[in-house]
Motif scaffolding. Sequence first.
Motif, PDB file in Angstrom:
ATOM      1  N   LEU A  34      22.632  16.307  27.660  1.00 40.02           N
ATOM      2  CA  LEU A  34      22.275  17.492  28.439  1.00 40.02           C
ATOM      3  C   LEU A  34      23.002  17.527  29.778  1.00 40.02           C
ATOM      4  O   LEU A  34      23.402  18.598  30.253  1.00 40.02           O
ATOM      5  N   PHE A  35      23.206  16.360  30.372  1.00 39.54           N
ATOM      6  CA  PHE A  35      23.890  16.344  31.660  1.00 39.54           C
ATOM      7  C   PHE A  35      25.332  16.805  31.525  1.00 39.54           C
ATOM      8  O   PHE A  35      25.829  17.582  32.350  1.00 39.54           O
ATOM      9  N   SER A  62      25.359  20.360  31.238  1.00 41.98           N
ATOM     10  CA  SER A  62      24.899  21.062  32.437  1.00 41.98           C
ATOM     11  C   SER A  62      26.025  21.305  33.429  1.00 41.98           C
ATOM     12  O   SER A  62      25.819  21.996  34.427  1.00 41.98           O
ATOM     13  N   ARG A 102      25.564  26.078  30.741  1.00 37.45           N
ATOM     14  CA  ARG A 102      25.205  25.234  31.875  1.00 37.45           C
ATOM     15  C   ARG A 102      23.752  25.472  32.296  1.00 37.45           C
ATOM     16  O   ARG A 102      22.987  24.536  32.528  1.00 37.45           O
ATOM     17  N   ARG A 103      23.390  26.729  32.398  1.00 36.11           N
ATOM     18  CA  ARG A 103      22.033  27.061  32.837  1.00 36.11           C
ATOM     19  C   ARG A 103      20.990  26.536  31.850  1.00 36.11           C
ATOM     20  O   ARG A 103      19.965  25.976  32.232  1.00 36.11           O
ATOM     21  N   LYS A 104      21.261  26.741  30.559  1.00 35.37           N
ATOM     22  CA  LYS A 104      20.331  26.281  29.537  1.00 35.37           C
ATOM     23  C   LYS A 104      20.198  24.756  29.566  1.00 35.37           C
ATOM     24  O   LYS A 104      19.089  24.201  29.486  1.00 35.37           O
ATOM     25  N   ALA A 105      21.319  24.066  29.699  1.00 37.27           N
ATOM     26  CA  ALA A 105      21.293  22.600  29.717  1.00 37.27           C
ATOM     27  C   ALA A 105      20.559  22.081  30.949  1.00 37.27           C
ATOM     28  O   ALA A 105      19.798  21.110  30.875  1.00 37.27           O
ATOM     29  N   GLN A 106      20.768  22.740  32.100  1.00 37.33           N
ATOM     30  CA  GLN A 106      20.092  22.299  33.309  1.00 37.33           C
ATOM     31  C   GLN A 106      18.585  22.488  33.213  1.00 37.33           C
ATOM     32  O   GLN A 106      17.804  21.622  33.623  1.00 37.33           O
ATOM     33  N   ASP A 107      18.179  23.614  32.674  1.00 33.91           N
ATOM     34  CA  ASP A 107      16.741  23.841  32.503  1.00 33.91           C
ATOM     35  C   ASP A 107      16.109  22.763  31.633  1.00 33.91           C
ATOM     36  O   ASP A 107      15.055  22.196  31.967  1.00 33.91           O
ATOM     37  N   LEU A 137      17.267  19.803  30.982  1.00 34.73           N
ATOM     38  CA  LEU A 137      17.411  18.484  31.584  1.00 34.73           C
ATOM     39  C   LEU A 137      16.294  18.218  32.586  1.00 34.73           C
ATOM     40  O   LEU A 137      15.643  17.164  32.563  1.00 34.73           O
ATOM     41  N   ASP A 158      28.270  24.479  40.768  1.00 36.61           N
ATOM     42  CA  ASP A 158      27.061  24.126  40.033  1.00 36.61           C
ATOM     43  C   ASP A 158      27.075  22.667  39.603  1.00 36.61           C
ATOM     44  O   ASP A 158      26.034  22.104  39.270  1.00 36.61           O
ATOM     45  N   ILE A 196      23.627  20.325  40.510  1.00 39.49           N
ATOM     46  CA  ILE A 196      22.815  19.505  39.618  1.00 39.49           C
ATOM     47  C   ILE A 196      22.371  18.221  40.294  1.00 39.49           C
ATOM     48  O   ILE A 196      21.354  17.639  39.968  1.00 39.49           O
TER      49      ILE A 196
END
Length: 2044
Positions: free
Chosen positions: A884-885, A888, A896-901, A903, A934, A938
């Motif tokens: 996920l990182f 992200s 990126r947004r989906k992975a950060q959420d 994570l 971004d 993170i």
Amino acid sequence: MKFDQLPNEILIECFEYLNTFDIFYSFDQLNYRFNKLIRNILLTLNLSEENQKLFRELFYELTISSQLRNQIISLKISKTCNNFFSFFSLTDFSRLQLLTLIDLDYMIYEEKHSILLLLSNFYNDYSNDLKYETREILSNLLLSKIQIKFSINHKIIFTTSLTIKRCYFNDVYQLFKYVPMLNYLHIERFNSVRDRRNEINHISVCAFYFKQFIVYYSEVDFEIFEFLLKQTPNLEILTIDNSFVVDHLKLINLYLSILSITDLNYIYVQLCFDMLRDLLRERKAHPVWFFTPLSTHRLTEDNITDFVNCLKEYVFISIFNQDYMETAVEACHYLSILRPELIIPSIIEKHFLAIDSITEPHRFTSIITCLTHIARQIVQQTPSYSQGQIYVLPLLISVLPGIDLNDFKKTSVTLELLDIILMQITCIDCSSAVDIRTDLTEIEREVCLSTSKFEDFINEFLNRIFHIIEISSAEISDVVTTDANDNKPDIDIQPKVTSILFNIVQQCSNPIFQKIREKIMNFLSSQCLSPKVRDIASGLVRALVKGNPVETLKYLLPEICKSIENKFNNSESTLLTDYKDDIELTWYLVVFAELLRARGDVLLIYKQLITPVFHQCIQIVNKDSYRAVATAAINLLESLSCSYSIDYRLLVINSDESFDNFLPIRLWGQSVDIDKVQPQFHIPSIDEIDFVYEFVETFLYPELARLNEKGLKMSNNERLRSLTIIRSIAVGVFCFVPPIESKEVQNLMIQSMVPHYSKYQIRLSKYSTKLKCRENLRLRLFIDIGLLLDKLVENHSDDVLSIQKALGLYRLISSYYGIYKHGIYDLSKDFGSQKKLLKNKLWGERQNLRFLIIREMALKIKELETKGNYGSLNEINKEIIFKLFELSINRYSEVRRKAQDDLFCLFNRIHFSYQVIVDRIVELLTSTSEHDHDQIKICKQFATDIIIQNTNEKSICAAKTLWRSLEANEMQKIEEYNQNNIRSYNSLMETLSLLLKDSSLTWKEQEITLSFICNLHQNRVPMPLSCIETFLNCLIHDHIEIRKLAIKAIISLCRLQKPPHIYVEKSLEEILSYNGKPLPYITTDQCHPGDREDNLWLTFNDYKPPDTQIEWEETCFLDKPFHGYYTWPKIIKYSINKRARYTKDHEMPKDVTILYDRFMNKQFVRQTTQMLSLNENENEEQKKFDKDQFVMFKGLFHNFGLAFFDNFIEQLNELIHEKITEKQEGSHRVAAQIVAGMICGSKNWTLEMLNELWEKLTPLLTEVCNNLNSEVLSHWNACFFYIIINKDPRRMFRVIHFLCTLINTKSTSNTFNESARWCLIRNLDEFHWRIPSVWCEVYKHIAELLDHSSLSVRTRIAYVLALSMSHDVTLLDGQSTRQPNINVFLDTIFERLNQAIEICERSPINLISDQILETDLETQKAFNFIETDYMETAVEACHYLSILRPELIIPSIIEKHFLAIDSMTEPHRFTSIITCLTHIARQIVQQTPSYSQGQIYVLPLLISVLPGIDLNDFKKTSVTLELLDIILMQITCIDCSSAVNIRTDLTEIEREVCLSTSKFEDFINEFLNRIFHIIEISSAEISDAVTTDANDNKLDIDIQPKVTSILFNIVQQCSSPIFQKIRVKILNFLGIQCLSPKVRDIASGLVRALVKGNPMETLTYLLPEICKFIENKFNNSDSTLLTDHKDDIELTWYLVVFAELLRARGDVLLNYKQLIMSVFHQCIQVVNKDSYRAVAKAVVNLLESLSCSYLVNYRLLVINSDETFDNFLPIRLWGQYVDIDKVQPQFHIPSIDEIDFVYEFVETFLYPELARLNEKGLKMSNNERLRSLTIIQSIAEGAFCLVPPIESKEVQNLMVQSMVPYYSKYQIRLSKNSTKLKCQENLRLRLFIDIGFFLDKLVENHSDDVLSIQKALGFYRLISSYYGIYEHGIYDWSKDFNSREKLSKNKLCGERQNLRFLIIREMALKIKELETKGNYGSLNEINKEIIFKLFELSINGYSEVRRKAQEDLFCLFNHIHFSYQVIVDRIVELLKSTSEQDHDQIKV
């Protein structure tokens, strides 16, 4: 154990029971231990006459030992010890708290005054000894609760807020007149007008500043409050905290009438809520947090009705106001709960008017919103209101036109109303019930007939929904595919439409359901709907499925499956691969998906139909179609595998049952107890789990294989389809799949020795049956999807949607177990809104609508599931985090947004998991390649830990002691660790600083980077130089957020660079010896607050600033205001007034040099101040004084002295002379911050530097203060506040001198500027007590300005004046002597006030429109002075004043009473004055040496209040009876008029009182007539043939105890002739009629009073008559009288009277034994419920009268009331106290004959009844069985006080964690148990065996006979713990006793002095308490069996049985310690059982 072996704590407690003389006589010099002990305890010294000899022996000890004198806290001195004060002063007893002076003639007034102010109580036994000064002191003591004491005739005090304990209206008027600045007034008791009553209408004083008025208890009438409200135009808050009475309701009405609609916004909602809260406290008071008010102080029904009537019109008006509709609707909701009959009809009427309104369509939406909030009150039946149901059907039909596609607002509120109503009713046609049932009321008949319109309503509702669907669907062509999101209204109304139809379907009859189903199927089958309306149309199907799944699937699922199959069979082969949407197929699939929401057990039936559809459709590639297939998969798997509630109906009923057994309309809106909910949940069966397994095997694994093989070759859409199907199956099945088992990640940087997680995670039961899959499905998906994701990112990074979908699977794998947290939040939010609408706060906590209870259960289950799988970080989760990182920081923002959420959700779920990516973040930050901002973002989410681990030597030594010795290299490792961290820290900070210099960064990126630096900054590590440069550059940045961060960094930098303080430690003697003055007495051992000689040096008084720098540095400055105020420490630690500073003459460190060079640059300083003065966003917060900026300037001047002074002073001149208006506010704000920083930073400067500072600063400040305006005042006020706060005034002497110049500045024409200067001056208050000389100067100056021409200036100076005298207070063990004297000031002001009043009276002021015209200067000043003065009067309320001076209070109150009687226009005055008389009754009736005239009023008063007994006014009746009761319990009803001719020693007053007593007979006659009238009127309201419950008449129940008590007081203390007349009158009345059930209580209370007051005479005349009536009744009636269940009112009434007569004393009842027994023989078998209850009551009364010990004489004094008046005069006994030793109580103790009578009764009636019950109990009818048990229970209750506990073997091996026995084997055995009943065996044991055996058979064979089971259950509690009274009975007795004692207690009398009947009642209460506590013991085998029996019944299927058993079980647990342990094993067995158990089994 010997006495001397007891521990000290117990010995000290023993000493509390001994007097001081006994202690010293017995233990003094006995041994060292006792000698020491008795000299360290608190002592009470009683120097009464009898203790004189003993005192002589203690005298020597007292004279030589000050320690012994300090032990004395209570001192009682009599006149025989007058010489006591020759040897001792009261001040010698420093800890004295209680002083009692008995007939003491001599005492120095100063001594009294000095010591009495320290005492908490003061008693003087003889009122004639109360000299004037003593009375003054006493009044001060009694006024201790008054915060500010004043007397308008003598003193004035300045204040803006005031709290008064008691007050009259005239005093408030005086406040308004002389205290115009008063804005807050709190009166604890507001008494009626004392004088000047007729002048109210001529008063014209307005209190313009008065904003808050609080009255705790009010006796004033409406006219007073009306005046107050009219004279307070700016009043914002009015609180009257007692119950609303009529005048207060008028007050609210007036208040609302003079308010604007804006004011109403909140007021009526708060009023309604307060009323509801008060009712709730009265009826459902929490036993811990609230008390239940007395019945006389509760809200009555009339009060509530008047309140609602008062408020409702204002609420109705506001409903249609758009701005305040919400608050009006909320108020309407509360009002409808209180009085639905007053609200609902009006709202319904307005609704039908709004429907017809064409010009005002908004009225429709407003009224619909209101109806939604009162829907619960409309639909439900209550005892007081059921007419609302009539409106339900007309209302439902009438609102349907509101479903309008053109008006979404109207549609929304209409659907909301329909939803709320339909979830509370059953849609069943009850019209046929009219012909079936005969018990319907007229309203119920009308409602039943109206239910025939349900079909019409549902038909019309569906037509309108169909119309919306058709119109919306027709707006686009079928060939065009659009997203459903294009039509927001459809989406918004779909949930409500679905909910409405679901509510209809689940609670409708089968015929109605069939019609609904057919109508919907016909509509849906006739067309294939477009995407735009699929949601709302599919919602109809969902409602059918959820409401009736069996019928719906039966008709619809086969049809849909057939349609899908036909579609595939008849279409081309490209249907699966065609991307074009086939609307028809998609619609079928949508309906198919909705049908799969049915219960799992129902879906199993159609397994063969469902599976082929998935086989056909699983590969379809059209987006809408495969989404529908995915939804179908989720719905199917969740329906099969999840646990969920399946029944949300209103009640569990068969809707098609005949109306003989139930009537649906009676269920509408009804609450159920939580124990009766009977929830039904779906629990997956084995077959359902197998279906899930089969589905996974069939569709998931092949799809995974296909994706692994061809995933990269698929098109993006095909890949997305495959992932969507896989995800849907995972979502549906993951609630069954446990977490992946994997190795834990080690070596996390967790700075703790304690594990951060538990290895014992929650494991829910659903994991017990795992899926029979090949492997853990989460692990399989983790591996396969992970590989696919790597390939996708590498080869198809543009396929964002597929990557997002695959990413979502990672979050599922790690944290999804059926629902996410946000899903819980949505469910909770929806549930909360519904509960708020439907909750009735007047009902119990456990009472709610069934579907709401079930929803809450389901919600709690889901919450448990979400919390059940938190764990530690394992390798699998670590891999997921890495994946996920990396995603992200993907280049596609969506990825990126989906992975950060995902994570950060994982970080929140797994503690410390973020640490695994730290190295990767560092790698990114050190990379030279460009990164998107971004990527940095993170990293921002993590807080920085302290990087240096410093440990001091003390900690190291402690670690060695507590833990282990440290190894040699461990400290070296820590140091190396610290150095590595510092290097890393410096490197990172410099890197980030370098990044900020990159010009390509946006301001947002700069802010993020700078925030990183700020967050990383360490307070203990020097900041890198590059970072300092960066922060300085950012200080003049264009963006305000960056500037804020830079300011915080500069503050931190200044703290790091700040030179250290130099501290010294000295004793106070050393500090004071430096002054060269004689040392004062120093207080170090005890606390003596206030002004003392040893703290004078800390004040500003006589302070001379030092002349030399050495003197300045050596002066001890203590900044905190508490230093020296209370006491002194032995050593004082302070910093010397010397500090190193950075100057250019000395070499500075590099980091300091950077800061120095930058601020030496004038241009930089100019830029900084200009940037700081900007108000970019015009935010209110940004316009305020900025503390951060002030602290930054303070740090700069603190560290660098005068170095930057010239630069900043130049800027200050520019700032304060800013010409541009828009910039002035910001410029002055920054200038104020700089000045505050300069002065605070100069704290440790040299004298030379300070002189230079103030030389330049003083002119600038003077100019500022001369030009203040409203925009800048707050900034300069804050400036001086921060300058002064927590500073030694001596250090700030220049600031004080400057402010004093403002005081002395002459008045100017600019009144605002003058008032603003006084606003600055008030900051001197922050110096507190340390500037007395300044306050004296302020006082002198202000006294001359009180007549200033400007009101605003007078307001400011009055406030400062109040501050100047706020320190003149009386302190415990202290004094305040240096401050301005408030008494002197008040005397001065009073004199000036009189002068001003004379001037005003001599030269009247003409007012026109509040403007003063044609007045001379002298008159104008006088008027101004009167407006400014603050006067307050401290007046004791009636009760306490009448104790002190009854002669001044009682006549006035009596006069007002007789005026109130004659007042026809103000009837409320009567109740107010009666309440007041009740509180002073004790002072009215008694004779005292100083006052006896009150007795003259007694008879006139008693007669005059009798009209208050009025059936139409319960409030008036209640207070009248309360007054009669209080008076008559303190007097004797004896005609003493003949004493005038017999006695010669009578005073004139006594003669008048004796003559008035001849009216006693008239009074009693009139009283009885009024009671008889109430009985007759109430009895006539119902037919004698109809039996009703007494609970129907609240009036009877409320007044019965008082009527009984009044008559009892009369009878027991009246002469024999009066008694005979009373008896005859009552017998004549009761003998001519047989009273109905409605008035039996109050009528039988009259008999009870006669029996208790004079049992012998009453039984002589009445008992034979009643027995004869009963006998005749049986002889003259049919033989069916015993067996007839119909109530014979005449017989029942005779039995009720018979039961009351058996309350007589046991010895009296013995005389009538044969009569009594014959009645019981005749009546014991009667089966009518009311009759056998009366028999049972008679049994209890008889046996308790015979067997119990109780007091038999509650008279005022033990006298013969018929004795001649030669020997005694009754009126002299009225209200007199007796000493407790002279009470002579008389008790009834059971005699042998009485006990034999009890034995005979038990043998005669109990054993035969038991035998009959054992033989025929199961064959009896329910009523006969209940009768038998009732009789047995009554006999047991009456006899059990003589029956000892059952002897049985103790239960061993209880887990008692104590070495001390938890019970004593020596239990209290009362004397009554010494003579046991001569029964065949222990009666408790016999009942335990027989009733236990009977109960088993009853549960087995007649489990539906709940009442008999409950009655039998009650025996267990009786057997185990009943010995004459229960604990709750003790509580009721105690409560009643306390209320009476409070009214009658005189606090000036001794503790042992009280009214005789109160002392006797307290004795009786203590005896009963002893009896209840006397039989607590250990757990024996009998009690163990009882507990087992009760436990099994506490999980019975019937909730009534269950509740009763649980209640008795827990009472037994409380009674027998540790007894709960015997059922632990049984509970564990229940919990472990695999069979389904009712939730109540777990609950117990």
